[in-house]
Scaffold this motif. Structure first.
Motif, PDB file in Angstrom:
ATOM      1  N   SER A 214     -94.558 -10.979  -0.335  1.00  0.00           N
ATOM      2  CA  SER A 214     -95.173  -9.935  -1.148  1.00  0.00           C
ATOM      3  C   SER A 214     -95.150  -8.610  -0.395  1.00  0.00           C
ATOM      4  CB  SER A 214     -96.622 -10.304  -1.480  1.00  0.00           C
ATOM      5  OG  SER A 214     -97.322  -9.170  -1.937  1.00  0.00           O
ATOM      6  N   ALA A 215     -95.469  -8.681   0.889  1.00  0.00           N
ATOM      7  CA  ALA A 215     -95.540  -7.447   1.674  1.00  0.00           C
ATOM      8  C   ALA A 215     -94.148  -6.842   1.871  1.00  0.00           C
ATOM      9  CB  ALA A 215     -96.207  -7.740   3.016  1.00  0.00           C
TER      10      ALA A 215
ATOM     11  N   GLY B 227     -90.654  -5.745   1.160  1.00  0.00           N
ATOM     12  CA  GLY B 227     -89.897  -5.510  -0.068  1.00  0.00           C
ATOM     13  C   GLY B 227     -89.370  -4.097  -0.071  1.00  0.00           C
ATOM     14  N   LEU B 228     -89.383  -3.484  -1.238  1.00  0.00           N
ATOM     15  CA  LEU B 228     -88.898  -2.109  -1.327  1.00  0.00           C
ATOM     16  C   LEU B 228     -89.703  -1.185  -0.419  1.00  0.00           C
ATOM     17  CD1 LEU B 228     -88.501  -1.879  -5.207  1.00  0.00           C
ATOM     18  CD2 LEU B 228     -86.688  -2.161  -3.514  1.00  0.00           C
ATOM     19  N   GLY B 229     -90.974  -1.542  -0.215  1.00  0.00           N
ATOM     20  CA  GLY B 229     -91.841  -0.694   0.614  1.00  0.00           C
ATOM     21  C   GLY B 229     -91.279  -0.468   2.000  1.00  0.00           C
TER      22      GLY B 229
ATOM     23  N   TYR C  83     -91.573   0.010  -9.822  1.00  0.00           N
ATOM     24  CA  TYR C  83     -90.953  -0.926  -8.879  1.00  0.00           C
ATOM     25  C   TYR C  83     -89.750  -1.593  -9.546  1.00  0.00           C
ATOM     26  CZ  TYR C  83     -91.419  -3.772  -4.618  1.00  0.00           C
ATOM     27  OH  TYR C  83     -91.230  -4.337  -3.385  1.00  0.00           O
TER      28      TYR C  83
ATOM     29  N   PHE D  58     -99.261   0.331   0.601  1.00  0.00           N
ATOM     30  CA  PHE D  58     -98.145  -0.123  -0.241  1.00  0.00           C
ATOM     31  C   PHE D  58     -97.386  -1.249   0.443  1.00  0.00           C
ATOM     32  CE2 PHE D  58     -93.975  -0.113  -2.160  1.00  0.00           C
ATOM     33  CZ  PHE D  58     -94.196   0.229  -3.491  1.00  0.00           C
ATOM     34  N   SER D  59     -97.030  -1.038   1.713  1.00  0.00           N
ATOM     35  CA  SER D  59     -96.155  -2.014   2.364  1.00  0.00           C
ATOM     36  C   SER D  59     -96.886  -3.319   2.656  1.00  0.00           C
ATOM     37  CB  SER D  59     -95.565  -1.431   3.646  1.00  0.00           C
ATOM     38  OG  SER D  59     -96.587  -1.158   4.569  1.00  0.00           O
TER      39      SER D  59
ATOM     40  N   SER E 198     -99.173  -4.574   0.714  1.00  0.00           N
ATOM     41  CA  SER E 198     -99.697  -5.063  -0.574  1.00  0.00           C
ATOM     42  C   SER E 198    -101.221  -5.093  -0.601  1.00  0.00           C
ATOM     43  CB  SER E 198     -99.185  -6.482  -0.899  1.00  0.00           C
ATOM     44  OG  SER E 198     -97.796  -6.546  -0.850  1.00  0.00           O
TER      45      SER E 198
ATOM     46  N   ILE F  27    -105.153  -3.911  -3.989  1.00  0.00           N
ATOM     47  CA  ILE F  27    -105.022  -4.172  -5.416  1.00  0.00           C
ATOM     48  C   ILE F  27    -105.237  -5.647  -5.771  1.00  0.00           C
ATOM     49  CG2 ILE F  27    -103.331  -2.321  -5.466  1.00  0.00           C
ATOM     50  CD1 ILE F  27    -101.268  -4.195  -6.295  1.00  0.00           C
TER      51      ILE F  27
ATOM     52  N   ALA G   6    -103.702  -8.368  -4.555  1.00  0.00           N
ATOM     53  CA  ALA G   6    -102.595  -9.334  -4.443  1.00  0.00           C
ATOM     54  C   ALA G   6    -102.917 -10.390  -3.392  1.00  0.00           C
ATOM     55  CB  ALA G   6    -101.300  -8.610  -4.089  1.00  0.00           C
TER      56      ALA G   6
ATOM     57  N   SER H  33     -91.799  -9.421  -3.992  1.00  0.00           N
ATOM     58  CA  SER H  33     -92.916  -8.472  -4.074  1.00  0.00           C
ATOM     59  C   SER H  33     -93.287  -8.203  -5.529  1.00  0.00           C
ATOM     60  CB  SER H  33     -92.550  -7.144  -3.404  1.00  0.00           C
ATOM     61  OG  SER H  33     -92.170  -7.349  -2.080  1.00  0.00           O
TER      62      SER H  33
ATOM     63  N   SER I  76     -95.452 -10.745  -7.014  1.00  0.00           N
ATOM     64  CA  SER I  76     -96.883 -10.726  -6.696  1.00  0.00           C
ATOM     65  C   SER I  76     -97.594  -9.615  -7.459  1.00  0.00           C
ATOM     66  CB  SER I  76     -97.120 -10.619  -5.188  1.00  0.00           C
ATOM     67  OG  SER I  76     -96.808  -9.344  -4.725  1.00  0.00           O
ATOM     68  N   LEU I  77     -96.873  -8.545  -7.771  1.00  0.00           N
ATOM     69  CA  LEU I  77     -97.483  -7.484  -8.587  1.00  0.00           C
ATOM     70  C   LEU I  77     -97.767  -8.007  -9.996  1.00  0.00           C
ATOM     71  CD1 LEU I  77     -95.243  -4.502  -7.454  1.00  0.00           C
ATOM     72  CD2 LEU I  77     -97.726  -4.549  -7.288  1.00  0.00           C
TER      73      LEU I  77
ATOM     74  N   MET J  69    -104.658   2.549  -4.443  1.00  0.00           N
ATOM     75  CA  MET J  69    -104.707   1.488  -3.424  1.00  0.00           C
ATOM     76  C   MET J  69    -105.742   1.781  -2.338  1.00  0.00           C
ATOM     77  SD  MET J  69    -100.729   0.501  -2.964  1.00  0.00           S
ATOM     78  CE  MET J  69    -100.485  -1.234  -3.141  1.00  0.00           C
TER      79      MET J  69
HETATM   80  N1  PFF Z   1     -95.632  -4.530  -0.474  1.00  0.00           N
HETATM   81  C1  PFF Z   1     -94.614  -4.398  -1.459  1.00  0.00           C
HETATM   82  C2  PFF Z   1     -93.451  -3.658  -0.838  1.00  0.00           C
HETATM   83  O1  PFF Z   1     -93.605  -3.124   0.253  1.00  0.00           O
HETATM   84  O2  PFF Z   1     -92.402  -3.579  -1.450  1.00  0.00           O
HETATM   85  C3  PFF Z   1     -95.109  -3.719  -2.709  1.00  0.00           C
HETATM   86  C4  PFF Z   1     -96.333  -4.352  -3.252  1.00  0.00           C
HETATM   87  C5  PFF Z   1     -96.317  -5.673  -3.668  1.00  0.00           C
HETATM   88  C6  PFF Z   1     -97.501  -3.651  -3.289  1.00  0.00           C
HETATM   89  C7  PFF Z   1     -97.469  -6.281  -4.131  1.00  0.00           C
HETATM   90  C8  PFF Z   1     -98.645  -4.225  -3.763  1.00  0.00           C
HETATM   91  C9  PFF Z   1     -98.599  -5.539  -4.171  1.00  0.00           C
HETATM   92  F1  PFF Z   1     -99.679  -6.085  -4.616  1.00  0.00           F
END
Ligand code: PFF
Length: 446
Positions: A23-24, A26-28, A105, A226-227, A229, A232, A234, A320, A323-324, A387
């Motif tokens: 989840s953490a 990812g695109l972040g 996303y 964001f990175s 997660s 929010i 998750a 990721s 999980s959103l 967030m």
């Molecule tokens: N952490 C994910 C990323 O860095 O791409 C983005 C994300 C996923 C943010 C899930 C929040 C979340 F609940």
């Protein structure tokens, strides 16, 4: 209690870590971190980010996991169960944030899918960075392609969530994350040996403190949330599937460390290459997508490297986005009694529709909000405001309201020793809330 007995559990301890790290990471880390670093002056931003990840970030991650583990419900339900009705509001902020984030996303996730295909159709064979940037520009201003790939990515997300949280996600992460790690190490080797690469390393790792500002710190805080997660709910959800005797501090440290490492690695690929090719670090949201193809073109068998990388990048984004969507879906299941399938499809479609302006705002149509593109505005609103606000309330919640549940949860009722309990509580009570408020005030220029 019905909700409790019908919830699944992770099939193994590593399953949880993989899913939470999935989840953490990812695109972040690979898309957002490099371009925000480029826009925020380089190393000084990285330093503030590093500091925030290992102070506030890790403490909040532990708090969220504990809330899930003790509440055994989605974010709204867990907060309510531990703190009373009003605290459900924190979960709500999370549901809204997850909804907003997933709306854009999905757009960037779509880019990763498109780039898998583009790897085979000329992207990698073009000679210079100018050509690659042109291909990217043409791609993002083509509304049809934007919507098509966004839809495709969202469909993939819906399919995984459909199958339930532990099965699909765990399996996806087991293979992809180690593969991504190895591939990125190879890419670092290539990037660092390009002529002129050192200038990029300096930009990325040697702080110039004159570039420090309230805005930079706010961006670093947004990136930390964001990175990882955070803020929010998750991690609340992933914690709610956790067996009792898990070492939450250790797991949190591993997740924060892995996320930071992947971000660092992405930077060590992108900045040396950027400077070697004489490109602009502040180029914005397309940075990863216009830099990497030029690096691949400089490798023997570049097309295959590129395609493999974008496939893994896509999977990282997928674990990721899943999980959103899970944040929103699990709320509908637990609270409104919706069926998982119905909730997943309905919300998947709704979120995709809300994401249309973001998809088109990259060049197809001019949709500006406060002088930035719709996508950037949605990202700022979710990452830099919602967030951290959720994180602030989570810290106050465990620090001042549900602290006995917090202490009990973090040690598994005494089964898992945790030496830094007091420090953790101190950060949640004082450091995190005060820092978040101060950063808001300084960064938003009130
Ligand atoms: N952490 C994910 C990323 O860095 O791409 C983005 C994300 C996923 C943010 C899930 C929040 C979340 F609940």
């Amino acid at each position: 209690m019905k909700a409790e007995s019908s919830r699944g559990e992770w099939s193994s301890k590593i399953g949880f870590i993989l899913a939470a790290a999935g989840s953490a990471i990812g695109l972040g880390s690979i898309w957002r971190f490099p371009y925000i670093t480029g826009q925020s002056g380089g190393a000084v931003f990285v330093l503030v980010y590093l500091f925030l990840v290992f102070t506030i970030g890790i403490s909040l991650m532990m708090a969220e996991i504990v809330i899930g583990k003790k509440g055994r419900l989605n974010a709204v339900g867990s907060f309510r169960r531990l703190g009373g009705k009003h605290w459900g509001l924190v979960g709500w902020i999370g549901v809204i944030a997850a909804f907003v984030i997933l709306s854009y996303y999905g757009v960037i996730g779509g880019w990763t899918m498109a780039y898998v295909l583009k790897s085979f159709t000329g992207l990698i064979s073009t000679s210079g960075s100018g050509e690659v940037a042109k291909i990217f520009e043409a791609f993002i201003s083509d509304g049809k392609q934007m919507l098509f790939y966004q839809g495709l990515f969202m469909a993939a997300t819906v399919i995984v969530v459909f199958r339930g949280v532990s099965g699909g996600i765990e399996r996806l992460c087991t293979f992809c994350m180690p593969a991504l790690f190895i591939l990125m190490i190879l890419l670092i080797g290539r990037a660092l040996t390009l002529p002129g690469a050192m200038e990029g390393v300096v930009f990325f790792l040697k702080p110039d403190f004159s570039k420090l500002s309230g805005e930079v710190v706010l961006s670093a805080m947004g990136q930390a949330f964001f990175s990882l997660s955070l803020g929010i709910g998750a991690m609340v959800i992933y914690g709610s599937y956790l067996p009792d005797k898990t070492d939450i501090p250790k797991a949190s440290l591993q997740i924060c460390f892995l996320t930071f490492m992947i971000s660092l690695m992405a930077g060590l690929i992108i900045f040396p290459s950027l400077f070697a090719f004489g490109m602009e670090p502040g180029a914005g949201a397309g940075l990863t997508f216009i830099t990497l193809p030029v690096v691949f073109a400089k490798m023997p068998g570049g097309v295959l490297w590129a395609a493999s990388f974008f496939v893994l990048f896509f999977f990282a984004a997928l674990t990721s986005s899943v999980s959103l969507l899970e944040v929103v879906v699990s709320y509908m299941i637990d609270s409104l009694g919706w069926d998982r399938k119905k909730a997943t499809i309905l919300l998947g479609v709704l979120i995709s529709v809300v994401g249309i302006p973001s998809a088109l705002s990259q060049g197809a149509v001019t949709i500006n909000v406060f002088g930035v593109s719709f996508l950037d505005a949605a990202d700022f609103f979710a990452s830099n405001l919602l967030m951290p606000a959720g994180g602030f309330l989570t810290a106050v919640f465990i620090g001042w309201v549900a602290y006995s549940a917090g202490f009990d949860g973090i040690t598994g009722g005494g089964a898992v020793p945790f030496r830094h309990k007091k420090l953790w509580m101190f950060i949640l009570r004082f450091i995190a809330p005060v820092c978040i408020l101060v950063i808001f005030i300084a960064g938003l220029k009130w």
